[in-house]
Design a protein around this motif. Structure first.
Motif, PDB file in Angstrom:
ATOM      1  N   LEU A  18       0.828  -1.209   0.000  1.00  0.00           N
ATOM      2  CA  LEU A  18       0.000   0.000   0.000  1.00  0.00           C
ATOM      3  C   LEU A  18       0.860   1.256   0.000  1.00  0.00           C
ATOM      4  O   LEU A  18       0.556   2.235  -0.687  1.00  0.00           O
ATOM      5  CB  LEU A  18      -0.961  -0.016   1.172  1.00  0.00           C
ATOM      6  CG  LEU A  18      -1.936  -1.214   1.185  1.00  0.00           C
ATOM      7  CD1 LEU A  18      -2.820  -1.182   2.420  1.00  0.00           C
ATOM      8  CD2 LEU A  18      -2.755  -1.269  -0.090  1.00  0.00           C
ATOM      9  N   GLU A  19       1.930   1.232   0.752  1.00  0.00           N
ATOM     10  CA  GLU A  19       2.866   2.355   0.779  1.00  0.00           C
ATOM     11  C   GLU A  19       3.497   2.559  -0.606  1.00  0.00           C
ATOM     12  O   GLU A  19       3.628   3.675  -1.090  1.00  0.00           O
ATOM     13  CB  GLU A  19       3.943   2.093   1.822  1.00  0.00           C
ATOM     14  CG  GLU A  19       4.986   3.172   1.956  1.00  0.00           C
ATOM     15  CD  GLU A  19       6.024   2.814   2.994  1.00  0.00           C
ATOM     16  OE1 GLU A  19       5.902   3.312   4.135  1.00  0.00           O
ATOM     17  OE2 GLU A  19       6.941   2.022   2.674  1.00  0.00           O
ATOM     18  N   THR A  21       2.237   1.641  -3.530  1.00  0.00           N
ATOM     19  CA  THR A  21       1.200   2.163  -4.417  1.00  0.00           C
ATOM     20  C   THR A  21       1.049   3.670  -4.235  1.00  0.00           C
ATOM     21  O   THR A  21       0.984   4.426  -5.211  1.00  0.00           O
ATOM     22  CB  THR A  21      -0.150   1.461  -4.155  1.00  0.00           C
ATOM     23  OG1 THR A  21      -0.016   0.079  -4.504  1.00  0.00           O
ATOM     24  CG2 THR A  21      -1.272   2.076  -4.966  1.00  0.00           C
ATOM     25  N   ASN A  22       1.003   4.120  -2.988  1.00  0.00           N
ATOM     26  CA  ASN A  22       0.879   5.556  -2.712  1.00  0.00           C
ATOM     27  C   ASN A  22       2.094   6.336  -3.206  1.00  0.00           C
ATOM     28  O   ASN A  22       1.966   7.463  -3.674  1.00  0.00           O
ATOM     29  CB  ASN A  22       0.660   5.799  -1.220  1.00  0.00           C
ATOM     30  CG  ASN A  22      -0.713   5.363  -0.773  1.00  0.00           C
ATOM     31  OD1 ASN A  22      -1.657   5.319  -1.556  1.00  0.00           O
ATOM     32  ND2 ASN A  22      -0.829   5.030   0.499  1.00  0.00           N
ATOM     33  N   LEU A  23       3.270   5.746  -3.105  1.00  0.00           N
ATOM     34  CA  LEU A  23       4.504   6.405  -3.520  1.00  0.00           C
ATOM     35  C   LEU A  23       4.512   6.709  -5.016  1.00  0.00           C
ATOM     36  O   LEU A  23       4.877   7.814  -5.434  1.00  0.00           O
ATOM     37  CB  LEU A  23       5.717   5.534  -3.167  1.00  0.00           C
ATOM     38  CG  LEU A  23       7.075   6.040  -3.622  1.00  0.00           C
ATOM     39  CD1 LEU A  23       7.488   7.265  -2.794  1.00  0.00           C
ATOM     40  CD2 LEU A  23       8.111   4.936  -3.526  1.00  0.00           C
ATOM     41  N   GLY A  25       1.755   6.066  -7.216  1.00  0.00           N
ATOM     42  CA  GLY A  25       0.439   6.405  -7.749  1.00  0.00           C
ATOM     43  C   GLY A  25      -0.076   5.457  -8.822  1.00  0.00           C
ATOM     44  O   GLY A  25      -0.907   5.830  -9.636  1.00  0.00           O
ATOM     45  N   LEU A  27      -1.794   1.640  -9.343  1.00  0.00           N
ATOM     46  CA  LEU A  27      -2.419   0.517  -8.646  1.00  0.00           C
ATOM     47  C   LEU A  27      -1.815  -0.801  -9.109  1.00  0.00           C
ATOM     48  O   LEU A  27      -1.636  -1.024 -10.309  1.00  0.00           O
ATOM     49  CB  LEU A  27      -3.925   0.492  -8.898  1.00  0.00           C
ATOM     50  CG  LEU A  27      -4.737   1.630  -8.304  1.00  0.00           C
ATOM     51  CD1 LEU A  27      -6.192   1.522  -8.753  1.00  0.00           C
ATOM     52  CD2 LEU A  27      -4.642   1.628  -6.794  1.00  0.00           C
ATOM     53  N   TRP A  51       4.408  -7.046  -4.890  1.00  0.00           N
ATOM     54  CA  TRP A  51       3.548  -6.066  -5.581  1.00  0.00           C
ATOM     55  C   TRP A  51       3.787  -6.291  -7.053  1.00  0.00           C
ATOM     56  O   TRP A  51       4.934  -6.295  -7.515  1.00  0.00           O
ATOM     57  CB  TRP A  51       3.968  -4.671  -5.167  1.00  0.00           C
ATOM     58  CG  TRP A  51       3.152  -3.526  -5.676  1.00  0.00           C
ATOM     59  CD1 TRP A  51       2.205  -2.840  -4.982  1.00  0.00           C
ATOM     60  CD2 TRP A  51       3.212  -2.893  -6.968  1.00  0.00           C
ATOM     61  NE1 TRP A  51       1.668  -1.830  -5.756  1.00  0.00           N
ATOM     62  CE2 TRP A  51       2.266  -1.844  -6.981  1.00  0.00           C
ATOM     63  CE3 TRP A  51       3.959  -3.128  -8.120  1.00  0.00           C
ATOM     64  CZ2 TRP A  51       2.060  -1.027  -8.090  1.00  0.00           C
ATOM     65  CZ3 TRP A  51       3.749  -2.317  -9.229  1.00  0.00           C
ATOM     66  CH2 TRP A  51       2.817  -1.275  -9.206  1.00  0.00           C
ATOM     67  N   TYR A  77       8.582   7.452 -12.684  1.00  0.00           N
ATOM     68  CA  TYR A  77       8.787   7.183 -11.251  1.00  0.00           C
ATOM     69  C   TYR A  77      10.052   6.369 -10.987  1.00  0.00           C
ATOM     70  O   TYR A  77      10.217   5.834  -9.892  1.00  0.00           O
ATOM     71  CB  TYR A  77       7.558   6.465 -10.684  1.00  0.00           C
ATOM     72  CG  TYR A  77       6.286   7.198 -11.002  1.00  0.00           C
ATOM     73  CD1 TYR A  77       5.971   8.376 -10.341  1.00  0.00           C
ATOM     74  CD2 TYR A  77       5.437   6.754 -12.009  1.00  0.00           C
ATOM     75  CE1 TYR A  77       4.816   9.089 -10.667  1.00  0.00           C
ATOM     76  CE2 TYR A  77       4.289   7.453 -12.333  1.00  0.00           C
ATOM     77  CZ  TYR A  77       3.988   8.610 -11.660  1.00  0.00           C
ATOM     78  OH  TYR A  77       2.856   9.314 -11.989  1.00  0.00           O
ATOM     79  N   LYS A  80      12.025   7.276  -7.758  1.00  0.00           N
ATOM     80  CA  LYS A  80      11.288   6.900  -6.544  1.00  0.00           C
ATOM     81  C   LYS A  80      11.316   5.389  -6.342  1.00  0.00           C
ATOM     82  O   LYS A  80      11.506   4.905  -5.221  1.00  0.00           O
ATOM     83  CB  LYS A  80       9.836   7.369  -6.622  1.00  0.00           C
ATOM     84  CG  LYS A  80       9.645   8.845  -6.453  1.00  0.00           C
ATOM     85  CD  LYS A  80       8.162   9.193  -6.515  1.00  0.00           C
ATOM     86  CE  LYS A  80       7.946  10.677  -6.322  1.00  0.00           C
ATOM     87  NZ  LYS A  80       6.521  11.027  -6.347  1.00  0.00           N
ATOM     88  N   TYR A  84      13.160   3.405  -3.235  1.00  0.00           N
ATOM     89  CA  TYR A  84      12.353   2.531  -2.382  1.00  0.00           C
ATOM     90  C   TYR A  84      12.927   1.111  -2.366  1.00  0.00           C
ATOM     91  O   TYR A  84      13.001   0.476  -1.305  1.00  0.00           O
ATOM     92  CB  TYR A  84      10.898   2.514  -2.866  1.00  0.00           C
ATOM     93  CG  TYR A  84       9.952   1.849  -1.896  1.00  0.00           C
ATOM     94  CD1 TYR A  84       9.427   2.555  -0.823  1.00  0.00           C
ATOM     95  CD2 TYR A  84       9.592   0.518  -2.046  1.00  0.00           C
ATOM     96  CE1 TYR A  84       8.562   1.946   0.080  1.00  0.00           C
ATOM     97  CE2 TYR A  84       8.727  -0.097  -1.157  1.00  0.00           C
ATOM     98  CZ  TYR A  84       8.217   0.616  -0.092  1.00  0.00           C
ATOM     99  OH  TYR A  84       7.374   0.005   0.801  1.00  0.00           O
TER     100      TYR A  84
END
Length: 132
Positions: A18-19, A21-23, A25, A27, A51, A77, A80, A84
């Motif tokens: 979930l983190e 996905t939020n990072l 954007g 799904l 994921w 991305y 990012k 991560y």
């Protein structure tokens, strides 16, 4: 006829789907947690958190037709994602899945843009050729 699809997968014990996905954007098309039961085999549990993002199968002989769709979505991305992955000790893998009928084979050419992206996210490639 040949159909191709790509699955971009990130996995590891410290991954928080979930983190992540939020990072970025985007799904996930699928994700699970370490210890979750594997569908159709409740006696076996997942060994790591994962994921994944999967394209649909596309009828084409050329990997570039599918990789462009994936890169258009993820390339903005890259930094990012890379950060991560490093900070959470994750692994990444690109699955290339080809379904072929009547002995037709796809052109599995990995262009520089795709190779550069995978290098930046420390990704490896796994190719599955399925003859149906």
């Amino acid at each position: 006829m040949v159909k191709l699809k790509l699955e971009l997968v990130f996995f590891g014990d410290l991954l928080n789907p979930l983190e992540f996905t939020n990072l970025i954007g985007i799904l996930a098309t699928n994700y699970w947690y370490k210890g979750d039961s594997i569908p159709d085999n409740n006696r076996v549990s997942r060994l790591e958190t994962s994921w994944e993002y999967s394209t649909n199968f596309i009828e084409t002989y050329y990997l570039d037709d599918v990789s462009k769709l994936l890169l258009d979505k993820f390339e903005p991305y890259t930094d990012k994602i890379s950060e991560y992955i490093k900070s959470n000790k994750l692994e990444s893998k690109l699955y290339v899945i080809a379904e072929s009928e009547s002995g037709n084979t796809p052109a599995l050419f990995f262009d520089k843009k795709l190779v550069r992206f995978l290098s930046k996210i420390d990704g490896v490639i796994d190719v599955d050729l399925l003859y149906i």
